[in-house]
Scaffold this active site. Structure first.
Site, mmCIF file in Angstrom:
data_model
loop_
_atom_site.group_PDB
_atom_site.id
_atom_site.type_symbol
_atom_site.label_atom_id
_atom_site.label_comp_id
_atom_site.label_asym_id
_atom_site.label_seq_id
_atom_site.Cartn_x
_atom_site.Cartn_y
_atom_site.Cartn_z
ATOM 1 N N CYS A 1 6.340 -6.945 7.161
ATOM 2 C CA CYS A 1 7.549 -6.493 8.259
ATOM 3 C C CYS A 1 7.934 -7.733 9.129
ATOM 4 O O CYS A 1 7.053 -8.402 9.775
ATOM 5 C CB CYS A 1 7.152 -5.437 8.815
ATOM 6 S SG CYS A 1 8.512 -4.413 9.783
ATOM 7 N N CYS B 1 3.462 8.476 1.292
ATOM 8 C CA CYS B 1 3.721 7.612 2.333
ATOM 9 C C CYS B 1 4.119 6.102 1.574
ATOM 10 O O CYS B 1 3.000 5.519 1.268
ATOM 11 C CB CYS B 1 2.645 7.533 3.261
ATOM 12 S SG CYS B 1 2.956 6.195 4.564
ATOM 13 N N CYS C 1 -1.537 5.421 9.887
ATOM 14 C CA CYS C 1 -0.367 4.718 10.159
ATOM 15 C C CYS C 1 -0.938 3.248 10.904
ATOM 16 O O CYS C 1 -1.553 3.207 11.647
ATOM 17 C CB CYS C 1 0.369 5.300 11.320
ATOM 18 S SG CYS C 1 1.395 7.087 10.468
ATOM 19 N N CYS D 1 0.758 -2.999 15.237
ATOM 20 C CA CYS D 1 0.756 -2.592 13.950
ATOM 21 C C CYS D 1 0.302 -4.007 13.244
ATOM 22 O O CYS D 1 0.716 -5.079 13.192
ATOM 23 C CB CYS D 1 2.345 -2.726 13.540
ATOM 24 S SG CYS D 1 2.555 -2.345 11.962
ATOM 25 N N ASN E 1 -4.033 4.181 16.199
ATOM 26 C CA ASN E 1 -5.265 3.894 15.269
ATOM 27 C C ASN E 1 -5.564 2.599 15.815
ATOM 28 O O ASN E 1 -4.610 1.512 15.673
ATOM 29 C CB ASN E 1 -4.777 3.875 13.966
ATOM 30 C CG ASN E 1 -4.303 5.305 13.320
ATOM 31 O OD1 ASN E 1 -5.385 6.135 13.482
ATOM 32 N ND2 ASN E 1 -3.242 5.534 12.925
ATOM 33 N N CYS F 1 5.909 -5.636 15.539
ATOM 34 C CA CYS F 1 5.518 -4.966 16.702
ATOM 35 C C CYS F 1 4.081 -5.069 17.034
ATOM 36 O O CYS F 1 3.239 -5.458 16.132
ATOM 37 C CB CYS F 1 5.358 -3.149 16.467
ATOM 38 S SG CYS F 1 7.236 -2.893 15.957
ATOM 39 N N SER G 1 10.693 5.378 15.932
ATOM 40 C CA SER G 1 9.572 5.000 16.249
ATOM 41 C C SER G 1 9.890 4.466 17.910
ATOM 42 O O SER G 1 10.181 3.181 18.174
ATOM 43 C CB SER G 1 9.031 3.875 15.731
ATOM 44 O OG SER G 1 8.632 4.074 14.323
ATOM 45 N N LEU G 2 9.856 5.388 18.642
ATOM 46 C CA LEU G 2 10.223 5.197 20.217
ATOM 47 C C LEU G 2 8.837 4.588 21.176
ATOM 48 O O LEU G 2 9.161 3.333 21.597
ATOM 49 C CB LEU G 2 10.610 6.491 21.066
ATOM 50 C CG LEU G 2 11.420 6.459 21.880
ATOM 51 C CD1 LEU G 2 12.983 5.412 21.308
ATOM 52 C CD2 LEU G 2 12.084 7.676 22.480
ATOM 53 N N HIS G 3 7.912 5.029 20.954
ATOM 54 C CA HIS G 3 6.486 4.741 21.558
ATOM 55 C C HIS G 3 6.534 4.389 22.996
ATOM 56 O O HIS G 3 5.651 4.003 23.688
ATOM 57 C CB HIS G 3 6.067 3.577 20.901
ATOM 58 C CG HIS G 3 5.901 3.615 19.257
ATOM 59 N ND1 HIS G 3 5.554 4.819 18.680
ATOM 60 C CD2 HIS G 3 6.210 2.652 18.260
ATOM 61 C CE1 HIS G 3 5.580 4.758 17.531
ATOM 62 N NE2 HIS G 3 6.002 3.689 17.152
ATOM 63 N N SER H 1 11.833 6.438 8.610
ATOM 64 C CA SER H 1 11.037 6.076 9.831
ATOM 65 C C SER H 1 11.692 4.458 10.118
ATOM 66 O O SER H 1 11.544 3.869 9.666
ATOM 67 C CB SER H 1 9.698 6.083 9.977
ATOM 68 O OG SER H 1 9.081 5.636 11.183
ATOM 69 N N GLU I 1 0.853 -1.170 0.052
ATOM 70 C CA GLU I 1 -0.006 0.043 0.036
ATOM 71 C C GLU I 1 0.938 1.105 0.077
ATOM 72 O O GLU I 1 1.911 1.460 0.568
ATOM 73 C CB GLU I 1 -1.096 0.077 1.014
ATOM 74 C CG GLU I 1 -2.179 -0.816 1.009
ATOM 75 C CD GLU I 1 -2.976 -1.378 2.133
ATOM 76 O OE1 GLU I 1 -4.330 -1.327 2.119
ATOM 77 O OE2 GLU I 1 -2.241 -1.310 3.201
HETATM 78 N N1 SAH Z 1 8.836 0.258 10.114
HETATM 79 C C1 SAH Z 1 9.174 1.523 10.333
HETATM 80 C C2 SAH Z 1 8.271 2.460 9.489
HETATM 81 C C3 SAH Z 1 6.864 2.049 9.202
HETATM 82 S S1 SAH Z 1 5.588 2.198 10.541
HETATM 83 C C4 SAH Z 1 8.789 1.924 11.774
HETATM 84 O O1 SAH Z 1 8.270 1.372 12.592
HETATM 85 O O2 SAH Z 1 9.014 3.395 12.311
HETATM 86 C C5 SAH Z 1 5.350 4.019 10.481
HETATM 87 C C6 SAH Z 1 4.911 4.646 11.649
HETATM 88 O O3 SAH Z 1 3.584 4.071 12.105
HETATM 89 C C7 SAH Z 1 5.862 4.056 12.905
HETATM 90 O O4 SAH Z 1 5.800 5.045 13.687
HETATM 91 C C8 SAH Z 1 4.824 3.192 13.530
HETATM 92 O O5 SAH Z 1 5.089 2.760 15.011
HETATM 93 C C9 SAH Z 1 3.642 3.691 13.524
HETATM 94 N N2 SAH Z 1 2.365 2.890 13.812
HETATM 95 C C10 SAH Z 1 2.196 1.407 13.476
HETATM 96 N N3 SAH Z 1 1.285 0.980 13.831
HETATM 97 C C11 SAH Z 1 0.351 1.977 14.259
HETATM 98 C C12 SAH Z 1 -0.961 2.112 14.844
HETATM 99 N N4 SAH Z 1 -1.772 1.121 15.023
HETATM 100 N N5 SAH Z 1 -1.390 3.504 15.317
HETATM 101 C C13 SAH Z 1 -0.496 4.507 15.089
HETATM 102 N N6 SAH Z 1 0.656 4.517 14.705
HETATM 103 C C14 SAH Z 1 1.251 3.338 14.266
HETATM 104 FE FE1 SF4 Z 2 7.156 -3.030 11.209
HETATM 105 FE FE2 SF4 Z 2 6.977 -0.429 11.765
HETATM 106 FE FE3 SF4 Z 2 5.007 -2.059 11.896
HETATM 107 FE FE4 SF4 Z 2 6.845 -2.350 13.647
HETATM 108 S S1 SF4 Z 2 5.582 -0.454 13.317
HETATM 109 S S2 SF4 Z 2 5.905 -4.029 12.585
HETATM 110 S S3 SF4 Z 2 8.484 -1.853 12.484
HETATM 111 S S4 SF4 Z 2 6.083 -1.632 10.049
#
Ligand code: SAH
Ligand code: SF4
Length: 339
Positions: free
Chosen positions: A112, A105, A331, A119, A288, A116, A212-214, A189, A90
């Site tokens: 991946c 984007c 995202c 995600c 999200n 995480c 992506s610290l979170h 990212s 996508e």
């Molecule tokens: N793999 C890389 C880039 C793709 S993800 C990364 O993780 O940084 C892009 C962004 O979307 C990242 O900051 C990721 O943590 C965030 N993301 C993933 N799932 C999400 C969700 N459910 N709600 C909000 N942001 C999310």
């Molecule tokens: Fe991969 Fe980024 Fe999703 Fe984590 S947030 S699973 S690194 S795409």
């Protein structure tokens, strides 16, 4: 068959030379592909009909196709792009700042491996890397379909760009040279692949690195991101300090806000302390909702409180606007499954 999109000017020059034509023809083709973004060789109207027929014997513009396209009420467009082997990713077009900026984007991998827990892409597992042609093809697809010029690129679609670094760096080079999208308008990212952050620092790129610290500490982060057990948050911070020192660039810290998990006063203070000596801006991302996860989005009050506490510590903080929520283009929702 040769695929023209993804070829640099020098490569097109080799092609036109082989065909017995001048270098100027290569320049024209280059312009049709990257600036005018045509879909058919026959649209290259300043080339003679004979030359176009000749070219069509040897080459196609692309071998990918748009499988589906969804348009959100806020103007966001989500494409599902199918590559020649049937795999899909996508790509999302977002419009900010009264539409003067068009941000693509893009995805760097199919699926991946980082997995995480919050995600949708991660839930799919890793399928394969994208080639640099397949990466830039996403931006060309948008340009061809909309007739507009993309001004910014963020690697925030599917995949972990630093685990496909060679192709991502080559794509960056093409975005710079051939699309004329400046490095400062491109953001990578990453979930925090420490050795690759060091490697990237050596490139002295002018692109923005987003981390992506979170979470503000190891234990909380490990609950969200299994990769934290491989690359510890303290080592990520060291790698980021080195990145800033080598490139002079400010880091973007991404932080998903999850209700009652990482959005407390305590977490905000801990994060402020962690980031005190790092040259960075913070981007708060309201979580999200993704099916099959137990997390909930933070309340607006909690988001504002978190923002205030960080700002109070001297950081510039933005809250990410939700784009394309009605078409699952936000995202983390880019699973890339075709139905
Ligand atoms: N793999 C890389 C880039 C793709 S993800 C990364 O993780 O940084 C892009 C962004 O979307 C990242 O900051 C990721 O943590 C965030 N993301 C993933 N799932 C999400 C969700 N459910 N709600 C909000 N942001 C999310
Ligand atoms: Fe991969 Fe980024 Fe999703 Fe984590 S947030 S699973 S690194 S795409």
């Amino acid at each position: 068959m040769i695929t023209l999109s993804g070829l640099k000017l020098s490569e097109l020059e080799n092609l036109t030379e082989e065909m017995g034509a001048s270098k100027f023809r290569a320049k024209q083709i280059h312009n049709w592909i990257y600036a005018k973004s045509v879909s058919n060789i026959d649209e290259m109207t300043n080339l003679s009909k004979d030359f176009r027929d000749d070219l069509k014997q040897k080459a196609v513009i692309t071998d990918t196709r748009i499988k589906t396209k969804q348009v959100s009420s806020d103007g966001t467009i989500k494409y599902l792009i199918e590559y020649s082997d049937g795999e899909c990713v996508e790509t999302v077009l977002m419009r900010f700042d009264n539409r003067a900026n068009l941000t693509a984007c893009v995805s760097s991998q199919v699926g991946c491996a980082v997995n995480c827990s919050f995600c949708a892409t991660g839930k799919r597992g890793f399928i394969r890397n994208l080639s640099y042609q397949e990466i830039i093809e996403q931006v060309l697809t948008i340009q061809r379909d909309t007739g507009l010029k993309v001004t910014n690129v963020v690697f925030m679609g599917q995949g972990e760009p630093l685990l496909n670094l060679d192709n991502v760096l080559k794509a960056l080079e093409i975005f710079n040279d051939d699309f004329q999208i400046g490095a400062r308008r491109i953001t990578l990212s990453t979930s925090g692949i420490v050795p690759k952050i060091y490697e990237l620092a050596e490139q002295e790129l002018q692109s923005t690195l987003a981390i992506s610290l979170h979470a503000p500490n190891h234990d909380l982060r490990a609950k969200l991101m299994p990769i934290e057990n491989k690359y510890h948050i303290d080592d990520i911070k060291k790698a980021l300090l080195n990145y800033v020192e080598k490139t002079g660039r400010r880091i973007t810290v991404e932080y998903i806000l999850i209700h009652n998990f990482n959005d407390t006063v305590e977490s905000a203070k801990e994060l402020a302390y962690l980031l005190k000596d790092l040259k960075c801006n913070v981007n708060l991302i309201p979580y999200n909702n993704v099916n099959d996860t137990k997390y909930q989005k933070s309340t607006n009050d909690d988001i504002m409180r978190f923002k205030y506490l960080l700002e109070h510590s001297g950081k510039k903080v933005t809250v990410r606007l939700e784009r394309g929520a009605d078409i699952d283009a936000a995202c983390g929702q880019l699973a890339g499954k075709s139905n």
